[in-house]
Structures are given as C-alpha cells and as structure tokens.
Design a protein around this motif. Structure first.
Motif, PDB file in Angstrom:
ATOM      1  N   ALA A  95     110.042  49.939  31.211  1.00 21.00           N
ATOM      2  CA  ALA A  95     109.512  51.341  30.701  1.00 21.00           C
ATOM      3  C   ALA A  95     109.154  52.335  31.570  1.00 21.00           C
ATOM      4  O   ALA A  95     108.312  51.878  32.588  1.00 21.00           O
ATOM      5  CB  ALA A  95     108.788  51.163  29.272  1.00 21.00           C
ATOM      6  N   GLN A  97     106.786  54.271  30.741  1.00 20.46           N
ATOM      7  CA  GLN A  97     105.303  54.261  30.241  1.00 20.46           C
ATOM      8  C   GLN A  97     104.867  52.840  29.597  1.00 20.46           C
ATOM      9  O   GLN A  97     105.521  52.272  28.792  1.00 20.46           O
ATOM     10  CB  GLN A  97     104.951  55.218  29.528  1.00 20.46           C
ATOM     11  CG  GLN A  97     104.057  56.441  30.125  1.00 20.46           C
ATOM     12  CD  GLN A  97     103.346  57.292  29.134  1.00 20.46           C
ATOM     13  OE1 GLN A  97     103.934  57.327  27.837  1.00 20.46           O
ATOM     14  NE2 GLN A  97     102.351  57.839  29.484  1.00 20.46           N
ATOM     15  N   GLU A  99     103.297  50.527  27.130  1.00 15.44           N
ATOM     16  CA  GLU A  99     102.848  50.772  25.656  1.00 15.44           C
ATOM     17  C   GLU A  99     101.624  49.823  25.681  1.00 15.44           C
ATOM     18  O   GLU A  99     101.962  48.329  25.867  1.00 15.44           O
ATOM     19  CB  GLU A  99     104.021  50.415  24.738  1.00 15.44           C
ATOM     20  CG  GLU A  99     103.614  50.841  23.414  1.00 15.44           C
ATOM     21  CD  GLU A  99     104.676  50.564  22.081  1.00 15.44           C
ATOM     22  OE1 GLU A  99     105.603  49.874  22.643  1.00 15.44           O
ATOM     23  OE2 GLU A  99     104.579  51.010  21.392  1.00 15.44           O
ATOM     24  N   ALA A 103     100.208  49.671  17.524  1.00 16.50           N
ATOM     25  CA  ALA A 103     101.640  50.618  17.217  1.00 16.50           C
ATOM     26  C   ALA A 103     101.945  50.067  15.726  1.00 16.50           C
ATOM     27  O   ALA A 103     101.611  49.021  15.266  1.00 16.50           O
ATOM     28  CB  ALA A 103     102.437  50.239  18.028  1.00 16.50           C
ATOM     29  N   SER A 129     110.841  46.600  28.428  1.00 21.09           N
ATOM     30  CA  SER A 129     111.407  46.837  26.771  1.00 21.09           C
ATOM     31  C   SER A 129     112.940  46.166  26.952  1.00 21.09           C
ATOM     32  O   SER A 129     113.581  46.405  27.915  1.00 21.09           O
ATOM     33  CB  SER A 129     111.368  48.202  26.332  1.00 21.09           C
ATOM     34  OG  SER A 129     110.041  48.657  26.078  1.00 21.09           O
ATOM     35  N   ARG A 144     107.716  53.827  17.029  1.00 20.83           N
ATOM     36  CA  ARG A 144     108.154  55.116  17.550  1.00 20.83           C
ATOM     37  C   ARG A 144     108.594  54.941  19.038  1.00 20.83           C
ATOM     38  O   ARG A 144     109.440  55.493  19.169  1.00 20.83           O
ATOM     39  CB  ARG A 144     107.051  56.025  17.374  1.00 20.83           C
ATOM     40  CG  ARG A 144     107.494  57.546  16.828  1.00 20.83           C
ATOM     41  CD  ARG A 144     106.184  58.459  16.966  1.00 20.83           C
ATOM     42  NE  ARG A 144     105.675  58.198  18.146  1.00 20.83           N
ATOM     43  CZ  ARG A 144     104.228  58.510  18.731  1.00 20.83           C
ATOM     44  NH1 ARG A 144     103.570  59.220  17.574  1.00 20.83           N
ATOM     45  NH2 ARG A 144     103.717  58.323  19.807  1.00 20.83           N
ATOM     46  N   ASP A 145     107.741  54.316  19.623  1.00 19.16           N
ATOM     47  CA  ASP A 145     108.022  54.225  21.059  1.00 19.16           C
ATOM     48  C   ASP A 145     109.068  53.302  21.623  1.00 19.16           C
ATOM     49  O   ASP A 145     109.738  53.041  22.636  1.00 19.16           O
ATOM     50  CB  ASP A 145     106.941  53.896  22.022  1.00 19.16           C
ATOM     51  CG  ASP A 145     106.126  55.163  21.850  1.00 19.16           C
ATOM     52  OD1 ASP A 145     106.645  56.288  21.626  1.00 19.16           O
ATOM     53  OD2 ASP A 145     104.779  55.322  21.665  1.00 19.16           O
ATOM     54  N   THR A 146     109.268  51.998  20.879  1.00 21.89           N
ATOM     55  CA  THR A 146     110.034  50.709  21.078  1.00 21.89           C
ATOM     56  C   THR A 146     110.927  50.550  19.858  1.00 21.89           C
ATOM     57  O   THR A 146     110.689  50.014  19.012  1.00 21.89           O
ATOM     58  CB  THR A 146     109.043  49.594  21.270  1.00 21.89           C
ATOM     59  OG1 THR A 146     107.995  50.059  22.001  1.00 21.89           O
ATOM     60  CG2 THR A 146     109.724  48.433  21.887  1.00 21.89           C
TER      61      THR A 146
END
Ligand code: XMP
Length: 504
Positions: A95, A97, A99, A103, A129, A144-146
């Motif tokens: 990724a 970024q 994480e 979350a 990821s 949201r990010d994954t």
C-alpha cells in the motif's frame, strides 16, 4: 486443536490465548512447519498469524504450501491472509500508506461474521493489502481504505482478515474467532476442570510408582506445581524449599504454612549461612548471581542425594518458555537467570514439566482450583536470587535486613492503599550510596533506598507506575522513621528498556 503458524507477529500468543478462552486447545508452531508434521498433530483448524514482514521482503517467512492440502479450515490474519491470498493466486500489493490503528468496517457479512451486528471496529496494522481476490473467494468485509478487509471461500472453509480479531481494540473480534472455531467444528473442551483432570491423569500415568523431586520458591508456578503433584501422587513427591536467606520478610513461614496446609510433602533446607559466607566480599552483580546459582544447586543436590533416589525432577516450565526455545530466540544473556539447570551428572533426572503447554494466567487459574491462597497466587514476581539483587554491592546480613524491612513497608502500604494489584511488580533497592541528612538536631550520613514500581505485561518491557503522591509520601516517611540507617528515599522513573526492572 487449532495449530497457529507463527509468522512472528506480536499478537500470536494472544491468538492462542483467545482461542483457549473459547475452549479450544491451541499450539503455536514455527511458520515453516512441514505439512507432514502438521498432519501428524491432527489439527482441526489452522490459523496463520500476522507478522512484521511484507510478503515481498527477501527472507519473508513462508509456510509449506502442502498445509492447504490438509483439508482443514484455515484463517489467515494480516500477513497470514497475504500469504493465503498469494498462494491461492490472488494479488497482494504494497500500500502507498501504512494503515495503523482503529478502522470501522463499512460493510461485513459471511460465515466469519455470523451473529455479529452493528458497528464493527477493527484494529489494523499493515503495509500490504490484498488487491485482487484469488479465484473462488469473495470479499466479506471492507473499510474506507481497505476494500478487502476480509475474504472467504466458504466451500473450502478458507478465510482471511486484514485486521486483528485477537486484540481488545477489536471489541467484536472474539466473536470472529469463535465463529472460526465453530466453522471448524471443534469441541470446546479446554477448561480449567478438564485441564486439571487431564494433568493429574498424565502425571499419574507417567510417574507410576516412582518418586518426584521439586524445588519450590514461593512463586506461583512452583507452588501450583507442588499442589498438582501432591494431588496426583501424594507422598511420592518431595518438595524442597531452599531458604537462602534472600527471601522477603516472613516468606519462608508463609510458603511452609500454605503448602503444608494443602498436604504438600515439603522439606525446608536452611542454607542461610552457607549463602552469606559464599557471598561475603562480592559486589559484582553477575558474580553474585553465579554464586547464588551455584550454591543453590549445591544445597538442592545435597538434599536430593540425602532423600533420594528420585526418578523425576519436576519443573514449572511454561508454554512461553517452550515456544521461545523452539524458536531459538533463547535468553538475551543480559542477566544470567537462575533455575535448576546445571545439576551434577550423578543426579540424572528425567524432567517432568506438566505446565509446558500452559500460559501463566492458566496456571494462576489452576492454582485457584488447587486451593493456593490468593496472597501467594496473585503475588508479584520475585527473582530467583532474591533480595541479593536488590542490595547493591556486598550482601551482608545487616544490609539484607534493611532491604527486607523496606520491602515490607513498601509492599504492605501498597496493599493498604489498594494499589498492589495495579502494579505488575514493586520492590525496594538498597543502594550503596550515602548522603547527608538531618534528624532532630543531628547530621546524618546514611543510605538511600530506591522505590521501584512498574506496570508491564510480561516483564519484557515495563513502564514506571504513576503512584499517587500521598502514597509515596507515606511510604517515604515510614521508611525513614522506622529504618534508621536510611535517610533518603527516591522513586525510580526509568522505563525498561533502557533500564531493567531490577537494579542488578
Ligand atoms: P529485569 O530486571 O531483567 O527483570 O528487567 C525482569 C523480570 O525478571 C525477574 N528476574 C528474575 N527472575 N530469576 C528469576 O526467576 C532471576 O535470576 C531473575 N532476574 C530478574 C525480575 O524480578 C522481573 O520480574
């Protein structure tokens, strides 16, 4: 049984503990354990743990692909999920970024999440990821990010979660593990009564009519073991308490009374003078530890010869020790820890280690079932070399007495103020530092005592305990007014690392 393949994650032991709390026996194994060996262990499920590596790192740990051929349900957690995804033909990407932290799952469903409703907060800690699912897999949760926070292939009973269901920061995580255990169809028969019955039966079967020797220290592990063995084999056990004179105030009497009341055949060896003589004039910490180890073995061996022959030597080895030595991590060599290793060759015992599959808190629970009083059961850890490592410099009878009295004042006050259970360990250190003070109209030139109290999970790292001012004030006043050779009290605010908990 669920086998957990340890990819080096900091939470691997927690996975093992959580599943055991759910009634399923677990074992932690090296990541590259062969499919053959695993098959022999007949696990009902596999958990692939998280780990610090990226799947793309050189030398990243790999499992034997054959483990997927065992036909048992698999749950990959974080790194374990990445390995599973890659192995099955999916794509894992680094990724942009990392994480890290809490979350919320924006959606979730499927077998692993059965029975869970409402908000689901998940603890994330990953760089890689899953970006493309392997064939036959479906997404079962997202944040949201994954987009792939969890996946599953129900027909093969293979699951992966990007988050850590084992940590408290994932409040509904236990339900996820519980669901996995149910999907694996495992019996929930790991509970304290069963463990106790099983251990007693195993000890009886192994020992038969032979005799067993055990060194007890007053610590919870050896005390619990003494009680277990007394229940299993009664008079075939001889428990030996070596009083090296480095124990705390009233400790020997307390151990004797508690164990005798519970019918443990206990012998106390009074070796106080021998130890003091051996330690005379020695102030180097490592030297002191070595002498104590050596003298302990001498006193214990002598007793073994006198009361023998014994076929078995029982030891309170716990599961973390077993995992560590299997992993080759070993001890760091920072301090030479002392136990009953290194016995002379003519004492050729077979080792009996009934607790080698248990965690410390499981032993504490067993100890309660076996009737060990809470004063001993919930006691702070105490080092094998005792007060000798808390008297800086030379150990003499007088200086031990000071250490013993200040320790008693500090610990009694912790209990009185209801703070004892809030710290992981507390102790006093008699330093060899003298300073000027004033008492009445007189100048004094006396010793400084340090108070040390820490919070910790396992003693490997520690923080100093934020004890209330009025409590510290009371302890300091009591020490200087009751122990005249002390005119100064300081509070140790160092963390471990870089300091250690003990001063020597
Ligand atoms: P340190 O001082 O290394 O201590 O931060 C970590 C924990 O280990 C205990 N300790 C010992 N325990 N034999 C033991 O059984 C030893 O030689 C020994 N040295 C330290 C220490 O009290 C703390 O709980």
């Amino acid at each position: 049984m669920i086998a957990i393949l340890d990819f080096g994650g900091q939470y691997t032991r927690l996975i093992a503990r959580r599943l055991r709390e759910l009634g399923v026996y677990t074992e932690i194994l090296p990541p590259d354990v062969s499919a053959e060996r695993l098959r022999g262990l007949q696990p009902g499920g596999l958990v692939l743990s998280g780990g610090p590596a990226s799947i793309y790192d050189q030398g990243a740990p790999r499992a034997d692909p054959g483990i997927l051929g065992l036909g048992v349900p698999v749950l990959g957690i974080c790194y374990g999920m990445h390995w599973l995804a890659q192995q099955e033909g999916g794509v894992v990407e680094r990724a942009q970024q990392q994480e890290y932290g809490k979350a919320e799952l924006t959606s979730y469903g499927g077998d692993l999440f059965q029975g869970i409703e409402g908000e689901f907060v998940a603890w994330m800690s990953h760089g890689d990821s899953v970006v493309q699912l392997p064939q036959g897999y479906a997404v079962s949760a997202a944040t949201r990010d994954t987009p792939v926070a969890a996946f599953e292939r129900p027909a093969a009973r293979r699951y992966g979660v990007q988050f850590h269901p084992e940590v408290v920061h994932t409040p509904k995580g236990t339900q996820v593990l519980d669901n996995f255990a149910s999907l694996a169809g495992l019996q929930r028969d790991w509970n304290n009564d069963q463990i106790l019955d099983r251990l007693i039966a195993e000890v009886r079967e192994r020992v038969g009519s032979d005799r067993v020797l055990l060194a007890v220290s007053g610590g919870v592990d050896s005390s619990a073991l003494a009680l277990l063995l007394a229940r299993a084999i009664g008079p075939q056990l001889t428990a030996v308490l070596v009083d090296h004179g480095l124990l705390r105030l009233g400790e020997r009497e307390q151990v004797e009374a508690s164990l005798s009341a519970l019918k443990v055949p206990l012998v106390t060896v009074d070796a106080r003078e021998t130890f003091l003589r051996a330690l005379a004039g020695v102030s180097d910490p490592e030297q002191k530890r070595k002498i104590i180890g050596r003298e302990f073995i001498a006193a214990f061996s002598q007793e073994a010869r006198l009361r023998g022959p014994f076929r078995y030597l029982a030891q309170g080895t716990l599961y973390p020790d077993v995992i560590e030595s299997a992993g080759g991590a070993g001890s760091s060599g920072i301090k030479s820890h002392h136990n009953v290793g290194g016995l002379p060759e003519d004492l050729d015992f077979e080792l009996l280690e009934p607790f080698r599959h248990l965690f410390k808190d499981e032993v504490r629970e067993l100890a309660a079932l076996l009737g060990l009083p809470d004063t001993l059961r919930l006691r702070h850890p105490f080092p094998g070399p005792g007060l000798a490592v808390r008297v800086l410099g030379e150990v003499t009878a007088e200086r031990l007495d000071l250490a013993r009295r200040t320790d008693d004042i500090f610990i009694s006050a912790l209990r009185e103020f209801g703070l004892y259970d809030q710290v992981w360990q507390a102790l006093t250190v008699l330093t060899d530092l003298r300073s000027v003070g004033v008492m009445g109209d007189h100048r004094t030139y006396s010793y400084t005592v340090a108070l040390r109290a820490v919070t910790s999970v396992d003693g490997m790292t520690a923080d100093w305990a934020r004890l209330p001012d009025d409590f510290l004030n009371t302890v300091a006043n009591r020490i200087v007014s009751q122990v005249h050779q002390i005119n100064r009290v300081v509070y140790d605010i160092s963390t471990k690392p870089p300091s250690t908990i003990e001063w020597e």
